[in-house]
Design a protein around this motif. Sequence first.
Motif, PDB file in Angstrom:
ATOM      1  N   ASN A 506       0.824  -1.208   0.000  1.00 56.00           N
ATOM      2  CA  ASN A 506       0.000   0.000   0.000  1.00 56.00           C
ATOM      3  C   ASN A 506       0.860   1.261   0.000  1.00 56.00           C
ATOM      4  OD1 ASN A 506      -2.409  -1.489   0.106  1.00 56.00           O
ATOM      5  ND2 ASN A 506      -2.212  -1.728   2.325  1.00 56.00           N
ATOM      6  N   LEU A 507       0.562   2.166  -0.901  1.00 55.44           N
ATOM      7  CA  LEU A 507       1.313   3.413  -1.032  1.00 55.44           C
ATOM      8  C   LEU A 507       0.603   4.549  -0.314  1.00 55.44           C
ATOM      9  CD1 LEU A 507       2.182   3.252  -4.853  1.00 55.44           C
ATOM     10  CD2 LEU A 507       3.497   2.344  -2.926  1.00 55.44           C
ATOM     11  N   GLY A 508       1.379   5.492   0.197  1.00 54.44           N
ATOM     12  CA  GLY A 508       0.801   6.677   0.815  1.00 54.44           C
ATOM     13  C   GLY A 508       0.340   6.405   2.236  1.00 54.44           C
ATOM     14  N   THR A 509      -0.401   7.358   2.782  1.00 49.39           N
ATOM     15  CA  THR A 509      -0.912   7.233   4.146  1.00 49.39           C
ATOM     16  C   THR A 509      -2.097   6.275   4.158  1.00 49.39           C
ATOM     17  OG1 THR A 509      -2.477   9.044   3.898  1.00 49.39           O
ATOM     18  CG2 THR A 509      -0.235   9.620   4.606  1.00 49.39           C
ATOM     19  N   VAL A 510      -2.487   5.877   5.372  1.00 55.25           N
ATOM     20  CA  VAL A 510      -3.649   4.993   5.506  1.00 55.25           C
ATOM     21  C   VAL A 510      -4.885   5.650   4.908  1.00 55.25           C
ATOM     22  CG1 VAL A 510      -5.199   3.877   7.153  1.00 55.25           C
ATOM     23  CG2 VAL A 510      -2.717   3.810   7.527  1.00 55.25           C
ATOM     24  N   GLN A 532      -2.614  -9.937   2.830  1.00 58.75           N
ATOM     25  CA  GLN A 532      -1.932  -9.449   4.023  1.00 58.75           C
ATOM     26  C   GLN A 532      -1.711  -7.944   3.862  1.00 58.75           C
ATOM     27  OE1 GLN A 532       1.585 -11.813   3.563  1.00 58.75           O
ATOM     28  NE2 GLN A 532       0.772 -13.553   4.712  1.00 58.75           N
ATOM     29  N   GLU A 533      -2.351  -7.170   4.731  1.00 56.27           N
ATOM     30  CA  GLU A 533      -2.275  -5.711   4.643  1.00 56.27           C
ATOM     31  C   GLU A 533      -0.959  -5.183   5.232  1.00 56.27           C
ATOM     32  OE1 GLU A 533      -4.203  -3.537   3.171  1.00 56.27           O
ATOM     33  OE2 GLU A 533      -6.306  -3.717   3.767  1.00 56.27           O
ATOM     34  N   HIS A 534      -0.387  -4.176   4.579  1.00 55.10           N
ATOM     35  CA  HIS A 534       0.787  -3.466   5.077  1.00 55.10           C
ATOM     36  C   HIS A 534       0.568  -1.986   4.814  1.00 55.10           C
ATOM     37  CE1 HIS A 534       3.089  -7.119   5.866  1.00 55.10           C
ATOM     38  NE2 HIS A 534       2.578  -7.585   4.742  1.00 55.10           N
ATOM     39  N   HIS A 535       0.471  -1.198   5.876  1.00 56.39           N
ATOM     40  CA  HIS A 535       0.075   0.199   5.763  1.00 56.39           C
ATOM     41  C   HIS A 535       1.289   1.118   5.665  1.00 56.39           C
ATOM     42  CE1 HIS A 535      -4.070  -0.930   6.416  1.00 56.39           C
ATOM     43  NE2 HIS A 535      -3.711  -1.583   7.508  1.00 56.39           N
ATOM     44  N   GLY A 536       1.933   1.080   4.530  1.00 56.86           N
ATOM     45  CA  GLY A 536       3.032   1.997   4.288  1.00 56.86           C
ATOM     46  C   GLY A 536       4.394   1.424   4.640  1.00 56.86           C
ATOM     47  N   PHE A 537       5.453   1.986   4.040  1.00 53.85           N
ATOM     48  CA  PHE A 537       6.821   1.549   4.253  1.00 53.85           C
ATOM     49  C   PHE A 537       7.729   2.699   3.839  1.00 53.85           C
ATOM     50  CE2 PHE A 537       4.526  -0.613   0.883  1.00 53.85           C
ATOM     51  CZ  PHE A 537       4.948   0.094  -0.224  1.00 53.85           C
ATOM     52  N   ALA A 555       2.014  -9.985  -5.216  1.00 53.93           N
ATOM     53  CA  ALA A 555       2.068  -8.661  -4.600  1.00 53.93           C
ATOM     54  C   ALA A 555       1.118  -7.737  -5.356  1.00 53.93           C
ATOM     55  CB  ALA A 555       3.484  -8.087  -4.628  1.00 53.93           C
ATOM     56  N   VAL A 556       0.334  -6.968  -4.609  1.00 55.45           N
ATOM     57  CA  VAL A 556      -0.594  -6.013  -5.215  1.00 55.45           C
ATOM     58  C   VAL A 556      -0.219  -4.618  -4.735  1.00 55.45           C
ATOM     59  CG1 VAL A 556      -2.993  -5.314  -5.520  1.00 55.45           C
ATOM     60  CG2 VAL A 556      -2.427  -7.736  -5.245  1.00 55.45           C
ATOM     61  N   ILE A 557       0.103  -3.748  -5.672  1.00 54.32           N
ATOM     62  CA  ILE A 557       0.429  -2.360  -5.350  1.00 54.32           C
ATOM     63  C   ILE A 557      -0.874  -1.550  -5.363  1.00 54.32           C
ATOM     64  CG2 ILE A 557       1.732  -0.330  -6.061  1.00 54.32           C
ATOM     65  CD1 ILE A 557       3.663  -2.239  -7.505  1.00 54.32           C
ATOM     66  N   SER A 558      -1.151  -0.892  -4.248  1.00 57.49           N
ATOM     67  CA  SER A 558      -2.415  -0.177  -4.120  1.00 57.49           C
ATOM     68  C   SER A 558      -2.173   1.174  -3.459  1.00 57.49           C
ATOM     69  CB  SER A 558      -3.403  -1.003  -3.282  1.00 57.49           C
ATOM     70  OG  SER A 558      -4.597  -0.306  -3.071  1.00 57.49           O
ATOM     71  N   GLY A 559      -2.802   2.193  -4.003  1.00 61.78           N
ATOM     72  CA  GLY A 559      -2.661   3.523  -3.437  1.00 61.78           C
ATOM     73  C   GLY A 559      -3.306   4.563  -4.328  1.00 61.78           C
ATOM     74  N   VAL A 583       2.993  -9.551  -9.960  1.00 57.72           N
ATOM     75  CA  VAL A 583       2.755  -8.218  -9.402  1.00 57.72           C
ATOM     76  C   VAL A 583       1.547  -7.623 -10.106  1.00 57.72           C
ATOM     77  CG1 VAL A 583       3.637  -5.891  -9.055  1.00 57.72           C
ATOM     78  CG2 VAL A 583       5.171  -7.850  -8.804  1.00 57.72           C
ATOM     79  N   ALA A 584       0.570  -7.178  -9.330  1.00 56.00           N
ATOM     80  CA  ALA A 584      -0.639  -6.555  -9.868  1.00 56.00           C
ATOM     81  C   ALA A 584      -0.744  -5.143  -9.316  1.00 56.00           C
ATOM     82  CB  ALA A 584      -1.875  -7.367  -9.493  1.00 56.00           C
ATOM     83  N   VAL A 585      -1.486  -4.311 -10.007  1.00 56.57           N
ATOM     84  CA  VAL A 585      -1.728  -2.931  -9.579  1.00 56.57           C
ATOM     85  C   VAL A 585      -3.226  -2.727  -9.433  1.00 56.57           C
ATOM     86  CG1 VAL A 585      -1.651  -0.503 -10.300  1.00 56.57           C
ATOM     87  CG2 VAL A 585       0.376  -1.939 -10.535  1.00 56.57           C
TER      88      VAL A 585
END
Length: 625
Positions: A506-510, A532-537, A555-559, A583-585
């Motif tokens: 996940n990109l950006g803020t929550v 599996q959620e990951h809220h930023g890095f 892996a799914v890129i979301s934002g 990898v998916a978007v």
Amino acid sequence: MSQVPLHIATDFPAPSVDDWRRLVDKDLKGKPFTSLQSSLEGGLSLRPLYTPEDAASTPPPEPPGVAPYVRGTHPLGLTEGGWLVCQEYSEPDVALASEAIRVDLERGALGVWLCLGESRGIRVADPASLERLLAHVPLDRTPVFLEPEAKPLSFAHLLLGAAQKARVPREKLRGCLGLDPLGALARTNALAATPGVEWDAEAVSLVQSLRQEAPGLRALLVSTRPYADAGATSVHELAWAIATGVEYLRTLERAGVPPEDAARSLQFALSVGGQFFPEIARLRAARLLWSKVVAASGGSPDAQAMALHARTASATKTQRDPWVNILRATAESFAAVVGGANSVSTSPFDEALGTPDAGARRLARNTQLILRDESSLNRVADPAGGSYYLEQLTGEFARAAWAELRRIEALGGMARALATGEVERVLAETRAARDKAVRTRRLPIVGVSEFPHLGETPVRREARPSVPGNPSPRPTRVAETFEALRDASDRYLLSHGVRPRAFMANLGTVAEHTTRSTWIVNALAVGGIEAQEHHGFADAAAAAELFASSGAALAVISGPDALYPDQVPALCAALKARGARVVAVAGRPGDHEAAFRAAGVELFIYAGADLVALLSSLHQQLGVA
């Protein structure tokens, strides 16, 4: 405090439709007004507002109990005792079916609908087995309806013989004997060699004798089960029911049975689907159309009254999260009652899983009892009457079905349409259109394609003895394509100990990514993929490090879209470097699709896409299927 009375009706000006339309156009900000309309199967649509002007073009319907019976076939509607709670039975084992009937009749059911046959129904082979089946049925006060797969005359004589042995006079019998040759041939697709319907002398004699000896027992059945189970739209199901009735009237008249007697010998049975208000309108339209047909045939106003049984649809039920079926069946039963059905059958919530058990039958039976005794749906005659919306929709259903009826008649009638494959051609088209709506989630299925529950506990079912024989033909259920994906995920879980996993990058803020990422998590769960959620890095390297320890292959890129051009290529490369197989978007790529694919992105997941195709592709790449 002011003591001046407030007269709302006079102190505030009444808004006009034009006033409302100006406000709506303003809120739409350039979008067409038609964007507020909802499409229905069969070419119909729902508008956002109905007014008295919509009803002005047609005269108001006659009161209940008066032809053409739009508002019901009884003057007081269902208020004198309610509709007939008439449960259906298809348990192959005669002893188990008999026990189910006993329990239902003792606890509130008023009639029984018997599906008889070797491949889908109760295995009744001789008079003794029918007597065992009806051991707890007082035939002098319980309507019995037969729906046999084949040999309807044999079952009809078995029922009449059972009544005679029980010393029940024929004039006290109620129900239907189930002679429905077109329905039987439609189920078996055997009309190619038999392109017409002819009643033999025995069938004609039975129709005539019952009119004299047992006026409460109808000989003929028009069941739309074969069409509803095969994916017919509501309009086609209604039109083909009327077309079948026309075929029977015409054929019996050639055999010497006047339309007056033939019409009084017909029982209709329609399935009620999940579109609540349209289904109410369709049942009202059914009575209107049949009245018009019988009137045109020379039948009296009394003969024009349709005997209508409504069953909750099998096609709408799911195997996954089957508890939602309780809500579906409740809404469908509610629509059947408000639509004025004479008798209603509510399917048990576990019917899609096999033969229903006692607990599921109890819930189904009690659904109608609660609607009648606690919700008091039988206290109002034609509760749908007077609604601009429903009155207009009733007329639209009637016109659409009448146009289809005329088309079938131009082809030579319903038997000819079946024999030439025209009905199957239309069914193939409607199934394809419905499947597309399901796959893109324009037709959502709660618990399956929307809000799936990966950790659901399977329904505990009673152990049942197996009955040898041919497998039962199954209805085409709308949820099947998505349920097949979940089945594949379950098999993967059994063999690997875990479900297929997805790492949410996940990109950006929550606040920036949570709406889209939540949607993606649910979309993946539809296919049995656990996210599996990951809220930023901190950066792409940190995200790739987290991915490497996740055990996921996807892996799914979301934002937010604004971050994609700068971050997706680098993040995709980092994820691939740490072992990401796919990898998916999340979202539509727009003008950046070529660049993202060049960076290694395989899939784009977004609303409106063919989700079955996307999830099937992921299954293939993850080794699930």
